[in-house]
Design a protein around this motif. Structure first.
Motif, PDB file in Angstrom:
ATOM      1  N   PHE A 228       0.724  -1.118   0.056  1.00  0.00           N
ATOM      2  CA  PHE A 228       0.086  -0.006  -0.216  1.00  0.00           C
ATOM      3  C   PHE A 228       0.847   1.255  -0.041  1.00  0.00           C
ATOM      4  N   LYS A 229       2.179   0.969  -0.155  1.00  0.00           N
ATOM      5  CA  LYS A 229       3.083   2.501   0.109  1.00  0.00           C
ATOM      6  C   LYS A 229       2.704   3.086   1.042  1.00  0.00           C
ATOM      7  N   THR A 230       2.349   2.508   2.039  1.00  0.00           N
ATOM      8  CA  THR A 230       2.245   3.234   3.522  1.00  0.00           C
ATOM      9  C   THR A 230       2.537   2.398   4.616  1.00  0.00           C
ATOM     10  N   GLY A 231       2.891   3.208   5.842  1.00  0.00           N
ATOM     11  CA  GLY A 231       3.134   2.432   7.000  1.00  0.00           C
ATOM     12  C   GLY A 231       1.854   1.946   7.709  1.00  0.00           C
ATOM     13  N   HIS A 232       1.977   1.310   8.698  1.00  0.00           N
ATOM     14  CA  HIS A 232       0.963   0.744   9.595  1.00  0.00           C
ATOM     15  C   HIS A 232      -0.051   2.113   9.987  1.00  0.00           C
ATOM     16  N   LEU A 233      -1.126   1.537  10.271  1.00  0.00           N
ATOM     17  CA  LEU A 233      -2.292   2.656  10.450  1.00  0.00           C
ATOM     18  C   LEU A 233      -2.165   2.374  12.238  1.00  0.00           C
TER      19      LEU A 233
END
Length: 248
Positions: A176-181
């Motif tokens: 997702f090209k993002t870190g953890h939520l």
């Protein structure tokens, strides 16, 4: 010359034998017994001449043997009626209502109810509604497996096997090209916040399952424990998709 009392007649009625009673002319009916027979539309004066069919004396009438419908799952104790503090776990087996399996069922019940609530809320969003319906069926089938003590059969959810779900949700940058939520707060979208509630409930359900199935270093129903672990991944993947705008 037996004396026939109302109590004797009531015992016969309870056993379903009142209509087969034959009273001999020498038998003595108490006034209350006579009134009881009359109330049941039986003629107290219709008596037999033959002593061979005389009424059985009271001391030979035995109470019907108790019928035990239930059995304690833990102690094997028998019950004629289900005590209010107990509930059925399987078939006619009973456990107290704070048994660990019953606590787990309560967690499943809450999780399923909340999943349905949010599924209904996002029904107009076809993409999100589709994922909610899959998540609901996964929870429902898990719940049924626990209640019937049967094996959970793995299947794909949200287009992934339950094993690949773990890899996706552990490698958010890759997928997702993002870190953890982390630290979900009011700045996130409403859909992310709602799904996070279900993720938290699924973790609570998993802990209750471990408590129910872990015994002295050994575990039972590893299929359910694994499926519950992946359930939190299902909800987390939905959160990632919502945060990524995949449901718009």
């Amino acid at each position: 010359m037996p004396v026939i009392t109302e109590e004797f007649l009531r015992k016969l009625e309870k056993q379903g034998k009142l209509n087969t009673l034959t009273i001999n002319k020498k038998d003595i009916l108490t006034p209350s017994a006579r009134e009881f027979l009359s109330s049941r539309k039986l003629d107290p004066d219709n008596r037999s001449e033959s002593p061979a069919v005389s009424a059985v004396s009271e001391n030979t009438v035995k109470e019907a043997a108790p019928v035990y419908k239930y059995k304690c799952y833990v102690t094997d104790a028998l019950f004629e009626k289900k005590p209010e503090y107990m509930t059925q776990i399987f078939g006619n087996y009973l456990v107290v209502k704070n048994h660990k399996r019953i606590i787990l069922r309560g967690k499943f019940d809450i999780l399923q109810a909340e999943t349905v609530k949010y599924w209904k809320k996002y029904q107009k969003n076809k993409k999100l509604e589709s994922d909610f319906s899959q998540a609901y069926r996964y929870v429902r089938d898990l719940f049924i497996c626990e209640m019937t003590d049967s094996e959970f059969i793995e299947r794909d959810v949200l287009g992934h096997s339950i094993d690949s779900l773990k890899d996706i949700t552990h490698n958010t940058v890759k997928y997702f090209k993002t870190g953890h939520l982390f630290e979900i707060n009011a700045d996130f979208g409403e859909d992310v916040i709602d799904i996070n509630c279900l993720r938290a409930l699924s973790r609570e359900c998993e802990v209750a399952a471990v408590d129910a199935f872990y015994k002295e270093g050994r575990t039972e129903h590893n299929d359910i424990l694994k499926a519950l672990n992946r359930l939190s991944s299902i909800f987390y993947l939905m959160m990632l998709k919502a945060n990524n705008g995949d449901y718009k």
